[in-house]
Design a protein around this motif. Structure first.
Motif, PDB file in Angstrom:
ATOM      1  N   GLY A   1      11.338   1.657  -7.883  1.00  0.00           N
ATOM      2  CA  GLY A   1      10.239   2.728  -7.433  1.00  0.00           C
ATOM      3  C   GLY A   1      10.746   4.274  -7.301  1.00  0.00           C
ATOM      4  N   SER A   2      12.290   4.027  -6.963  1.00  0.00           N
ATOM      5  CA  SER A   2      12.872   5.524  -6.916  1.00  0.00           C
ATOM      6  C   SER A   2      13.122   5.866  -8.900  1.00  0.00           C
ATOM      7  N   PHE A   3      14.254   4.276  -9.738  1.00  0.00           N
ATOM      8  CA  PHE A   3      14.699   4.371 -10.833  1.00  0.00           C
ATOM      9  C   PHE A   3      12.871   5.085 -11.824  1.00  0.00           C
TER      10      PHE A   3
ATOM     11  N   VAL B   1       0.821  -1.090   0.174  1.00  0.00           N
ATOM     12  CA  VAL B   1       0.031   0.056  -0.047  1.00  0.00           C
ATOM     13  C   VAL B   1       1.243   1.083   0.064  1.00  0.00           C
ATOM     14  N   ASN B   2       0.464   2.764  -0.268  1.00  0.00           N
ATOM     15  CA  ASN B   2       1.183   3.354  -0.310  1.00  0.00           C
ATOM     16  C   ASN B   2       0.626   4.282   0.828  1.00  0.00           C
ATOM     17  N   GLU B   3       1.023   5.449   1.399  1.00  0.00           N
ATOM     18  CA  GLU B   3       0.155   5.603   2.608  1.00  0.00           C
ATOM     19  C   GLU B   3      -1.126   6.006   2.337  1.00  0.00           C
TER      20      GLU B   3
ATOM     21  N   ALA C   1      12.638  -3.429  -4.197  1.00  0.00           N
ATOM     22  CA  ALA C   1      11.737  -2.531  -5.393  1.00  0.00           C
ATOM     23  C   ALA C   1      11.835  -1.016  -4.758  1.00  0.00           C
ATOM     24  N   THR C   2      12.005  -0.720  -3.424  1.00  0.00           N
ATOM     25  CA  THR C   2      12.127   0.836  -3.040  1.00  0.00           C
ATOM     26  C   THR C   2      13.632   2.023  -4.774  1.00  0.00           C
ATOM     27  N   THR C   3      14.150   0.915  -4.649  1.00  0.00           N
ATOM     28  CA  THR C   3      14.681   1.603  -5.467  1.00  0.00           C
ATOM     29  C   THR C   3      14.443   1.815  -6.505  1.00  0.00           C
TER      30      THR C   3
ATOM     31  N   THR D   1       4.009  -0.696   3.189  1.00  0.00           N
ATOM     32  CA  THR D   1       4.035   0.822   2.523  1.00  0.00           C
ATOM     33  C   THR D   1       4.798   1.063   1.986  1.00  0.00           C
ATOM     34  N   THR D   2       4.310   2.177   0.916  1.00  0.00           N
ATOM     35  CA  THR D   2       5.372   2.989   0.104  1.00  0.00           C
ATOM     36  C   THR D   2       5.361   4.248   0.822  1.00  0.00           C
ATOM     37  N   LEU D   3       6.604   5.044   0.459  1.00  0.00           N
ATOM     38  CA  LEU D   3       6.585   5.874   1.776  1.00  0.00           C
ATOM     39  C   LEU D   3       6.873   7.647   1.281  1.00  0.00           C
ATOM     40  N   GLY D   4       6.890   7.466  -0.789  1.00  0.00           N
ATOM     41  CA  GLY D   4       6.896   8.273  -1.815  1.00  0.00           C
ATOM     42  C   GLY D   4       8.259   8.804  -1.870  1.00  0.00           C
ATOM     43  N   ALA D   5       8.951  10.077  -1.624  1.00  0.00           N
ATOM     44  CA  ALA D   5      10.545  10.231  -1.478  1.00  0.00           C
ATOM     45  C   ALA D   5      11.243   9.504  -0.265  1.00  0.00           C
ATOM     46  N   LYS D   6      10.184   9.235   0.579  1.00  0.00           N
ATOM     47  CA  LYS D   6      11.013   8.431   2.143  1.00  0.00           C
ATOM     48  C   LYS D   6      11.421   7.854   1.657  1.00  0.00           C
ATOM     49  N   GLY D   7      11.083   6.612   0.938  1.00  0.00           N
ATOM     50  CA  GLY D   7      11.053   5.292   1.090  1.00  0.00           C
ATOM     51  C   GLY D   7       9.696   4.244   1.446  1.00  0.00           C
ATOM     52  N   ALA D   8      10.350   3.595   1.890  1.00  0.00           N
ATOM     53  CA  ALA D   8       8.972   2.085   1.946  1.00  0.00           C
ATOM     54  C   ALA D   8       9.306   1.495   3.412  1.00  0.00           C
TER      55      ALA D   8
ATOM     56  N   ASP E   1       8.632  12.272 -12.884  1.00  0.00           N
ATOM     57  CA  ASP E   1       7.483  11.859 -13.211  1.00  0.00           C
ATOM     58  C   ASP E   1       7.401  10.632 -12.439  1.00  0.00           C
ATOM     59  N   THR E   2       6.848  10.644 -11.492  1.00  0.00           N
ATOM     60  CA  THR E   2       5.929  10.013 -10.271  1.00  0.00           C
ATOM     61  C   THR E   2       5.164   8.752 -10.797  1.00  0.00           C
ATOM     62  N   THR E   3       4.479   8.916 -11.937  1.00  0.00           N
ATOM     63  CA  THR E   3       2.924   7.744 -12.507  1.00  0.00           C
ATOM     64  C   THR E   3       3.923   6.861 -12.576  1.00  0.00           C
ATOM     65  N   GLY E   4       3.257   5.691 -12.032  1.00  0.00           N
ATOM     66  CA  GLY E   4       4.183   4.724 -12.240  1.00  0.00           C
ATOM     67  C   GLY E   4       5.121   3.837 -10.848  1.00  0.00           C
ATOM     68  N   ALA E   5       5.305   4.428 -10.412  1.00  0.00           N
ATOM     69  CA  ALA E   5       6.952   4.493  -9.293  1.00  0.00           C
ATOM     70  C   ALA E   5       6.057   3.119  -8.322  1.00  0.00           C
ATOM     71  N   GLY E   6       4.467   3.399  -7.980  1.00  0.00           N
ATOM     72  CA  GLY E   6       4.165   2.397  -7.213  1.00  0.00           C
ATOM     73  C   GLY E   6       3.841   1.064  -7.688  1.00  0.00           C
ATOM     74  N   ASP E   7       3.291   1.415  -9.539  1.00  0.00           N
ATOM     75  CA  ASP E   7       3.214  -0.032  -9.693  1.00  0.00           C
ATOM     76  C   ASP E   7       4.531  -0.568  -9.622  1.00  0.00           C
TER      77      ASP E   7
END
Ligand SMILES: Nc1ncnc2c1ncn2[C@@H]1O[C@H](COP(=O)(O)OP(=O)(O)OP(=O)(O)O)[C@@H](O)[C@H]1O
Length: 290
Positions: A262-264, A185-187, A258-260, A205-212, A231-237
């Motif tokens: 998402g950031s990529f 989940v995201n926050e 997975a965090t890396t 839990t994904t935390l955006g720029a903070k990580g997970a 563009d963070t669209t699709g980072a969660g996917d």
């Protein structure tokens, strides 16, 4: 990431995104001239399946495309990524479509037509065979939820690990919670699901720029590599697909990787096209470790 990659089945949505860029969004009844138009494959199911396949996993997709031209293109998108499409049906009518209009201030208006995704109302014998052969079943909630429940219950009975990304977030039936091994989940989703997440043994839990963050046999948080977000669209996917792809290495390695991933994806435009290959993700991880 080391450890061998699991076989993954993604049961979920696949859409064609029709994206128009325009100086300003039209008011009701107004016609405006657009700047550009592009089509790009999307849908959380397809995005996550493609992310897992690019990460090197063996992936099968269960879902539906329409009998329109988009259906042909969408199916090809899966096979071009090396994804097994034998359990993808072609349904009469349109493929899933997202009509997206974006203006110069990045305001958007979006109409989503579920189309073929809405026809995935039951599991076929082929679907069950594909699921029973897998190590992990990964689902989202862009297809009828009863089908996800049926698939999770079947997977659970066969010892297949079930991973749920409950997006778009909604009330989760008891049967779905009971059959979920890992909740991703995201926050915002975590806040909406609230204490019901406690009923699931493992929550990422994904935390955006903070990580997970991970809660399960142990609890820990990993920070995201510092990147220039485009563009963070699709980072969660990208995160969810990479998590499934690396899960066999254990939660700590998998959540870090997975965090890396998402950031990529946040460094690239687009959704499914923004996810990285295993080598690209490893390179970002190694650079961040320096
Ligand atoms: N600005 C950022 N900088 C670094 N990493 C990011 C950034 N945004 C997202 N990520 C990475 O992507 C992962 C998923 O992001 P997020 O928690 O925003 O999920 P999400 O809300 O589902 O994303 P989206 O809906 O935009 O695809 C994070 O855990 C992180 O690894």
């Amino acid at each position: 990431m080391s450890a061998s990659n699991p076989r993954i089945v993604v049961l979920g949505s696949i859409n064609m995104d029709l994206i128009t860029r325009t100086p300003s969004l039209p008011d009701p009844g107004e016609t405006v001239m657009g700047r550009s138009f592009t089509t790009t494959p999307g849908g959380k199911g397809a995005n996550q399946a493609i992310a897992a396949a690019k990460a090197g996993s063996s992936v099968a997709f269960v879902g539906a495309v329409g009998d329109d031209e988009f259906g042909v293109t969408l199916r090809h998108t899966l096979t071009a990524a090396g994804i097994d499409d034998t359990a993808v049906r072609t349904a009469a009518g349109s493929s899933g479509i997202a009509t997206i209009t974006v203006d110069d201030r990045a305001e958007n208006s979006i109409v989503v037509v579920p189309g073929a995704n809405g026809t995935v109302r039951n599991l076929t014998d082929d679907d069950r065979t594909v699921i029973a052969d897998a190590d992990i079943l990964l689902c989202q909630l862009e297809i009828p939820i009863d089908t996800v429940v049926a698939a999770f219950e079947f997977a659970h009975s066969r010892g297949v690990i079930t991973m749920l990304n409950p997006s778009p977030v909604q009330d989760l039936p008891d049967a779905l919670i009971a059959a979920t091994d890992v909740l991703v989940v995201n926050e915002a989703e975590e806040a909406r699901i609230g204490h019901r997440a406690d009923e699931v043994e493992q929550v990422v839990t994904t935390l955006g720029a903070k990580g997970a963050r991970y809660r399960g046999s142990e609890s820990f948080e990993v920070s995201a590599p510092r990147i220039e977000a485009v563009d963070t669209t699709g980072a969660g996917d990208a995160f969810a697909g990479a998590l499934a792809a690396s899960w066999s290495a254990g939660p700590r390695v998998a959540v870090e990787w997975a965090t890396t991933a998402g950031s990529f994806a946040a460094t690239r435009p687009g959704a499914s096209a923004s996810s990285g290959t295993r080598a690209e993700i490893d390179t970002l991880r190694d650079a961040a470790a320096r």
